[in-house]
Write a protein that holds these residues in place. Structure first.
Motif, mmCIF file in Angstrom:
data_model
loop_
_atom_site.group_PDB
_atom_site.id
_atom_site.type_symbol
_atom_site.label_atom_id
_atom_site.label_comp_id
_atom_site.label_asym_id
_atom_site.label_seq_id
_atom_site.Cartn_x
_atom_site.Cartn_y
_atom_site.Cartn_z
ATOM 1 N N TRP A 9 -14.678 14.546 26.178
ATOM 2 C CA TRP A 9 -14.788 14.800 27.612
ATOM 3 C C TRP A 9 -13.411 15.068 28.226
ATOM 4 N N GLN A 10 -12.416 14.248 27.838
ATOM 5 C CA GLN A 10 -11.079 14.430 28.401
ATOM 6 C C GLN A 10 -10.450 15.730 27.915
ATOM 7 N N ALA A 11 -10.681 16.081 26.665
ATOM 8 C CA ALA A 11 -10.140 17.340 26.142
ATOM 9 C C ALA A 11 -10.686 18.526 26.929
ATOM 10 N N GLY A 12 -11.975 18.483 27.259
ATOM 11 C CA GLY A 12 -12.572 19.564 28.040
ATOM 12 C C GLY A 12 -11.974 19.680 29.428
ATOM 13 N N LEU A 13 -11.687 18.552 30.058
ATOM 14 C CA LEU A 13 -11.046 18.569 31.373
ATOM 15 C C LEU A 13 -9.613 19.079 31.280
ATOM 16 N N ASP A 14 -8.915 18.626 30.247
ATOM 17 C CA ASP A 14 -7.510 19.002 30.109
ATOM 18 C C ASP A 14 -7.349 20.486 29.799
ATOM 19 N N GLU A 15 -8.234 21.041 28.950
ATOM 20 C CA GLU A 15 -8.046 22.443 28.563
ATOM 21 C C GLU A 15 -8.252 23.386 29.747
ATOM 22 N N VAL A 16 -9.275 23.112 30.568
ATOM 23 C CA VAL A 16 -9.511 24.009 31.703
ATOM 24 C C VAL A 16 -8.409 23.847 32.751
ATOM 25 N N ALA A 17 -7.879 22.633 32.913
ATOM 26 C CA ALA A 17 -6.778 22.428 33.860
ATOM 27 C C ALA A 17 -5.533 23.185 33.409
ATOM 28 N N ASP A 18 -5.241 23.123 32.115
ATOM 29 C CA ASP A 18 -4.066 23.807 31.589
ATOM 30 C C ASP A 18 -4.231 25.319 31.708
ATOM 31 N N LEU A 19 -5.410 25.817 31.381
ATOM 32 C CA LEU A 19 -5.678 27.258 31.416
ATOM 33 C C LEU A 19 -5.599 27.811 32.835
ATOM 34 N N LEU A 20 -6.311 27.172 33.775
ATOM 35 C CA LEU A 20 -6.346 27.690 35.144
ATOM 36 C C LEU A 20 -5.017 27.526 35.860
ATOM 37 N N ALA A 21 -4.264 26.490 35.511
ATOM 38 C CA ALA A 21 -2.944 26.325 36.121
ATOM 39 C C ALA A 21 -1.970 27.389 35.606
ATOM 40 N N LYS B 284 -11.190 35.270 39.495
ATOM 41 C CA LYS B 284 -12.233 34.938 40.472
ATOM 42 C C LYS B 284 -13.215 33.897 39.960
ATOM 43 N N SER B 285 -13.401 33.842 38.628
ATOM 44 C CA SER B 285 -14.432 32.957 38.086
ATOM 45 C C SER B 285 -13.976 32.357 36.764
ATOM 46 N N TYR B 286 -14.605 31.240 36.444
ATOM 47 C CA TYR B 286 -14.392 30.567 35.169
ATOM 48 C C TYR B 286 -15.769 30.372 34.546
ATOM 49 N N SER B 287 -15.880 30.680 33.264
ATOM 50 C CA SER B 287 -17.174 30.589 32.590
ATOM 51 C C SER B 287 -17.032 29.749 31.335
ATOM 52 N N LEU B 288 -18.081 29.020 31.026
ATOM 53 C CA LEU B 288 -18.072 28.222 29.807
ATOM 54 C C LEU B 288 -19.434 28.289 29.136
ATOM 55 N N LYS C 46 -21.859 18.768 37.050
ATOM 56 C CA LYS C 46 -21.414 18.600 38.439
ATOM 57 C C LYS C 46 -19.975 18.085 38.486
ATOM 58 N N GLU C 47 -19.649 17.118 37.629
ATOM 59 C CA GLU C 47 -18.288 16.589 37.571
ATOM 60 C C GLU C 47 -17.313 17.660 37.084
ATOM 61 N N TYR C 48 -17.743 18.421 36.102
ATOM 62 C CA TYR C 48 -16.885 19.462 35.545
ATOM 63 C C TYR C 48 -16.626 20.561 36.571
ATOM 64 N N ALA C 49 -17.666 20.979 37.289
ATOM 65 C CA ALA C 49 -17.513 22.009 38.324
ATOM 66 C C ALA C 49 -16.557 21.546 39.418
ATOM 67 N N ALA C 50 -16.677 20.286 39.812
ATOM 68 C CA ALA C 50 -15.769 19.749 40.836
ATOM 69 C C ALA C 50 -14.329 19.742 40.334
ATOM 70 N N HIS C 51 -14.160 19.434 39.055
ATOM 71 C CA HIS C 51 -12.826 19.431 38.451
ATOM 72 C C HIS C 51 -12.228 20.836 38.461
ATOM 73 N N VAL C 52 -13.016 21.830 38.079
ATOM 74 C CA VAL C 52 -12.544 23.216 38.077
ATOM 75 C C VAL C 52 -12.053 23.609 39.464
ATOM 76 N N ARG C 53 -12.817 23.240 40.478
ATOM 77 C CA ARG C 53 -12.470 23.669 41.838
ATOM 78 C C ARG C 53 -11.337 22.851 42.432
ATOM 79 N N ARG C 54 -11.088 21.666 41.889
ATOM 80 C CA ARG C 54 -9.881 20.936 42.296
ATOM 81 C C ARG C 54 -8.636 21.625 41.740
ATOM 82 N N VAL C 55 -8.737 22.084 40.516
ATOM 83 C CA VAL C 55 -7.604 22.765 39.887
ATOM 84 C C VAL C 55 -7.351 24.115 40.554
ATOM 85 N N LYS C 56 -8.429 24.878 40.801
ATOM 86 C CA LYS C 56 -8.290 26.200 41.418
ATOM 87 C C LYS C 56 -9.398 26.367 42.453
#
Length: 403
Positions: free
Chosen positions: A196-208, A216-220, A269-279
């Motif tokens: 779970w943490q790896a998934g959060l970290d990878e999208v944060a690193d990528l979008l940052a 405009k969008s992120y897909s998984l 829902k948690e993952y989507a919120a995380h994506v939008r916090r990052v970007k």
């Protein structure tokens, strides 16, 4: 990529020729009646309108050479897209040696130290000095093409991922969990804290790293259970018992499916919120057909932060009836078909080899779909699609309207 694809170890079938295709797959209409459509006898253009048309391409996945795509190669693709009025470029930012032995891991200059073990240091775009996707994002913006970044949640090389996330576990069947067997599975469990943490970290690193207004969008794909037989690892068993007050091993199929939908819905829902916090403002797309065994419920997608569904389309043989039924079942979610055009198979993958005739036939079915939730076509993947199939895609797109 699906779990069933990842576990396939049989010899790949021979390419299916057009004549064989027509003999083995009945042509049926939306009502299940024999279709009168034959190639070359399509009725006059009805002006089907979609919102998106584009390619999804792996920067390394199924790309030639150990370094993957080059700047010039991606620019040629972008110019080809503009010539043919495409308006969406989806960039797949990882590969997996299970399917492509020449490429494994993340293909951008990873900055999080815990993710470094899964960095593909051979990739051209992965090196800070030769990274070119940033330039391509701006070049796409200049040409009116929006960019999407794509990842496959959880399909990771376990031996490499565990170097940064020691408690990341792959999914287990009931029998594997009971026997304490190790699995050769690459699909990780969302109930595993490390995964779970790896998934959060990878999208944060990528979008940052690619923090550009034209992303405009992120897909998984995935963020799911593998199939009806998974997962029974200790983390999933603990989570189920915590939620349901009874052991997972004593629960029935329907009870497990209902729990999976709630559990994965919460995770999305948690993952989507995380994506939008990052970007902030990023649109979230999910590559899925919403199988109940995955835990994906089409009825809750919008509430859980998913804007578009991107269902697999003709990775394997499908009929008109099945494609229509899939879109109907996913309604009212707007769907951008993840439309496989490949005629080159990856390793360990029983891909259906496409021909121009097959692509023309199926795109005719899609154009005639009577529902209202078809939002677009995302073709996959130019790295493994012959010039003749690519020409067919562009020719058939002339029969759609968008943008």
């Amino acid at each position: 990529m699906t779990k069933s694809q990842a576990q396939s170890h049989v010899n790949p079938p021979r390419p299916i020729r057009r004549r064989t295709f027509l003999k083995t797959i009945p042509l049926v209409g939306a009502a299940g009646l024999p279709a009168v459509h034959v190639l070359g006898a399509e009725p006059a253009d009805k002006g089907r309108t979609i919102k998106y048309a584009g390619w999804q391409v792996g920067i390394t996945y199924q790309a030639p050479g150990p370094g993957g795509m080059t700047r010039d190669g991606l620019m040629r693709l972008l110019d080809e897209m503009v010539e043919n009025r495409m308006n969406l470029l989806s960039l797949m930012m990882l590969s997996y040696a299970y399917f492509d032995p020449n490429h494994d891991g993340y293909c951008w200059p990873v900055r999080n130290p815990k993710l470094k073990a899964y960095w593909d240091d051979k990739s051209i775009n992965g090196q800070a000095k030769t990274e070119f996707v940033s330039q391509m994002i701006q070049a796409a913006a200049d040409r009116g093409v929006e960019v999407q970044l794509f990842m496959n949640w959880g399909i990771w090389n376990p031996s490499r991922l565990r170097q940064g996330y020691p408690n990341a576990l792959v999914q287990l069947t009931r029998e594997q969990a009971a026997a304490g067997h190790k699995s050769r599975n690459w699909l990780h469990c969302p109930d595993s804290p490390g995964a779970w943490q790896a998934g959060l970290d990878e999208v944060a690193d990528l979008l940052a790293f690619f923090n550009h207004p034209n992303v405009k969008s992120y897909s998984l794909e995935r963020l799911s259970y593998g199939n009806a037989m998974q997962c029974f690892c200790r983390h999933t068993q603990e989570r189920f018992e915590q939620d349901m007050g009874k052991p997972l091993l004593s629960a029935g199929k329907k009870e497990i499916e209902a729990w999976k939908a709630r559990r994965i819905g919460t995770a999305l829902k948690e993952y989507a919120a995380h994506v939008r916090r990052v970007k902030p403002g990023t649109s979230l797309w999910l590559h899925t057909q919403c199988s109940p065994s995955w835990g994906h419920d089409p009825a809750t997608m919008r509430a859980n932060g998913v804007d578009h569904l991107v269902p697999h389309t003709i990775q394997f043989p499908e009929t008109r009836k099945r494609i229509y039924a899939k879109l109907d079942r996913l309604a009212p979610n707007p769907c951008v078909l993840h439309f496989c055009t490949r005629d080159q198979r990856p390793k360990n993958y029983k891909l259906w080899i496409k021909t121009p005739e097959i692509l023309t036939e199926v795109l005719g079915w899609v154009r005639a779909y009577p529902g209202k939730n078809l939002a677009g076509l995302l073709f996959f993947s130019p790295n493994a699609t012959s010039p003749k199939n690519r020409r067919t895609v562009y020719e058939q797109l002339k029969r759609f309207h968008w943008g």
